[in-house]
Design a protein around this motif. Structure first.
Motif, short mmCIF file in Angstrom:
data_model
loop_
_atom_site.label_atom_id
_atom_site.label_comp_id
_atom_site.label_asym_id
_atom_site.label_seq_id
_atom_site.Cartn_x
_atom_site.Cartn_y
_atom_site.Cartn_z
N CYS A 105 0.94 -1.26 0.05
CA CYS A 105 0.10 0.00 -0.05
C CYS A 105 0.87 1.40 0.09
O CYS A 105 0.28 2.30 0.06
CB CYS A 105 -0.88 -0.19 1.27
N HIS A 107 2.82 2.38 2.15
CA HIS A 107 3.00 3.35 3.29
C HIS A 107 4.66 3.74 3.66
O HIS A 107 4.70 4.49 4.60
CB HIS A 107 2.32 2.58 4.73
N GLU A 142 -2.55 1.56 10.08
CA GLU A 142 -3.47 2.20 9.18
C GLU A 142 -4.23 0.93 8.42
O GLU A 142 -5.65 0.65 8.58
CB GLU A 142 -3.13 3.01 8.26
N GLU A 143 -3.52 -0.32 7.96
CA GLU A 143 -4.20 -1.32 7.48
C GLU A 143 -5.32 -1.86 8.50
O GLU A 143 -5.96 -2.60 8.08
CB GLU A 143 -3.25 -2.27 6.97
N HIS A 167 -2.19 9.69 -0.13
CA HIS A 167 -1.87 8.22 -0.06
C HIS A 167 -1.49 7.72 -1.51
O HIS A 167 -1.91 8.10 -2.50
CB HIS A 167 -3.47 7.66 0.32
ZN ZN Z 1 -3.12 2.27 2.50
#
Ligand code: ZN
Length: 459
Positions: A105, A107, A142-143, A167
């Motif tokens: 993702c 991050h 966050e996940e 993001h």
């Molecule tokens: Zn994310």
């Protein structure tokens, strides 16, 4: 000082930022286990003169602050990885190691861009002798949709005048949309074990309760709003067919465009679980694993982020980045890319390139992106806006090994610098333009009109 000076500060830090982002990418840590990643960032910012403090009860969270007085402005960062998405910078599936986790993702870039933004802002504060406090929030997990909710419970966002974030995705655009509010809940049933053939009458099946609960939930679907989502997995269904299951567990996500609806559906689901327990003479316990709000996207602040994206200019991709993007893009059909990009409300023309070189503008003000994020909770406490940047080739879905690969490549690193500049530029505008901050705050009060934030854990 003008914007190009400020963006120049980000460029001067680019080497260090890339090193940090790659180090986090090479050592991926899942939610609430980001010991190394958070330490890397907090030590770095402390060495640069930021005051760093812990967040009670959230060990891998921190707040790094510089300057004094008002306004108090925040940049929200993340650094957690995803299980099962380990991958080399390669266009074929090649896990890096056995740890299994990977930055699917992006991050590793998300948080590091925030570090870059506050470094540039610190230099701006120093050179202009301006009043104002800037903060970088190191937000874990966050996940798991949990980090910022846990931090909000500790009231770390309460005195913010405004905050920004970004993001990774595959387009350069302001996210003026909302996201789905959500509850993640586990329902555990306890029955009485028995020999399933010899003495079934003595048993009370916890699995029966799970199955009956799911039947009830599937009937509930007809009586919730069209945009609500209910999904579940059975995480414990018993040990063997010849034992009446003593323990069983089902894990639900409930999502809806507004927090109030999630609360309402969750309460109805609880009744269904209670009904299933009654029918099967089992005991039931519910655990709220995580819960988050929908997102209030501040449109005035978002518009200013768009201007800063334009001023910063799109990510500077190299010929090697473009060649790698072509390889990744070739793995997905145009039709499948279109499906991914439609979730971001992207115009069709974006599909014509492997990498997005455009600063796109979409009208997504009243739309809801069909995912959930814990930035929602911060957005109910302080005015908030975010962008997404072309971190992955067009049409790459988040949470895939292709996204891990791109997040460790020059593509992701270029997007990170662009995001850092955009956030730095926007926060600088808030510091130097009181009328802008007043307009941002006015929209915030109007939108919330007396709403008081209550943590999902305390509803
Ligand atoms: Zn994310």
């Amino acid at each position: 000082m003008n914007k190009s000076d400020l963006f120049g500060f980000v460029d001067e830090e680019e080497g260090k930022l890339r090193e940090m982002a790659l180090s986090i990418w090479e050592n991926p840590e899942p939610g609430f286990k980001e010991v190394r990643s958070s330490k890397l960032q907090r030590d770095f910012l402390a060495a640069r003169g930021f005051r760093v403090r812990d967040v009670p009860n959230v060990p891998t969270a921190f707040v790094a602050e510089y300057g004094s007085g008002r306004p108090v402005l925040g940049v929200l960062g993340e650094y957690d990885a995803l299980p099962g998405l380990s991958q080399k910078v390669s266009a074929v599936r090649e896990p890096r190691d056995d740890s299994g986790s990977g930055h699917g993702c992006g991050h590793n870039l998300l948080g590091t861009a925030g570090v870059g933004a506050v470094l540039a802002l610190k230099r701006a504060l120093d050179s202009e002798g301006r009043a104002g406090t800037i903060r970088y929030y190191g937000c874990p997990a966050e996940e798991l949709l949990a980090g910022k909710v846990a931090m909000a419970k500790e009231k770390v966002f309460d005195d913010l005048d405004a905050c920004v974030s970004w993001h990774p995705a595959s387009m350069n655009v302001v996210w003026g949309c909302s996201f789905l509010a959500m509850n993640s809940m586990k329902f555990r049933f306890k029955g009485i074990p028995a020999h399933a053939a010899a003495a079934p009458q003595a048993g009370r099946s916890a699995l029966d309760a799970v199955e009956l609960m799911n039947v009830g939930a599937n009937y509930l679907r007809e009586h919730v709003s069209e945009k609500a989502r209910i999904h579940y997995v059975i995480t414990n269904g018993g040990m063997a067919p010849n034992i009446v299951p003593e323990d069983a567990e089902v894990w639900y996500y409930v999502r809806a465009p507004k927090r109030a609806e999630v609360r309402d559906i969750s309460a109805r689901l609880l009744k269904i679980a209670q009904g299933a327990a009654l029918m099967t003479e089992t005991d039931m316990k519910r655990e709220l694993v995580a819960g988050c709000h929908d997102v209030v996207a501040n449109q005035v602040l978002g518009a200013r982020m768009h201007e800063n994206m334009v001023e910063a200019g799109p990510p500077r991709f190299t010929p090697e980045d473009r060649a790698f993007a072509r390889q990744i893009a070739a793995l997905t059909t145009r039709e499948d890319k279109a499906k991914v990009m439609s979730t971001y409300f992207a115009p069709d023309r974006v599909l014509d390139a492997d990498l997005c070189d455009e600063i796109v503008r979409v009208d997504d003000k009243d739309k809801v992106l069909a995912g959930s994020t814990d930035v929602g909770d911060a957005s109910y406490i302080a005015p908030f806006a975010q962008i997404t940047a072309a971190t992955w080739p067009v049409g790459t879905a988040a949470h895939t090994w292709m996204a891990t690969a791109a997040s460790g490549s020059g593509i992701g690193l270029a997007a990170m610098t662009f995001a850092a500049k955009t956030m730095a530029g926007t926060v600088y505008d808030l510091l130097s333009d009181p009328a802008l901050l007043a307009a941002v705050r006015e929209e915030f009060s109007k939108t919330l009109s007396g709403f008081r934030y209550v943590s999902p854990y305390e509803e």
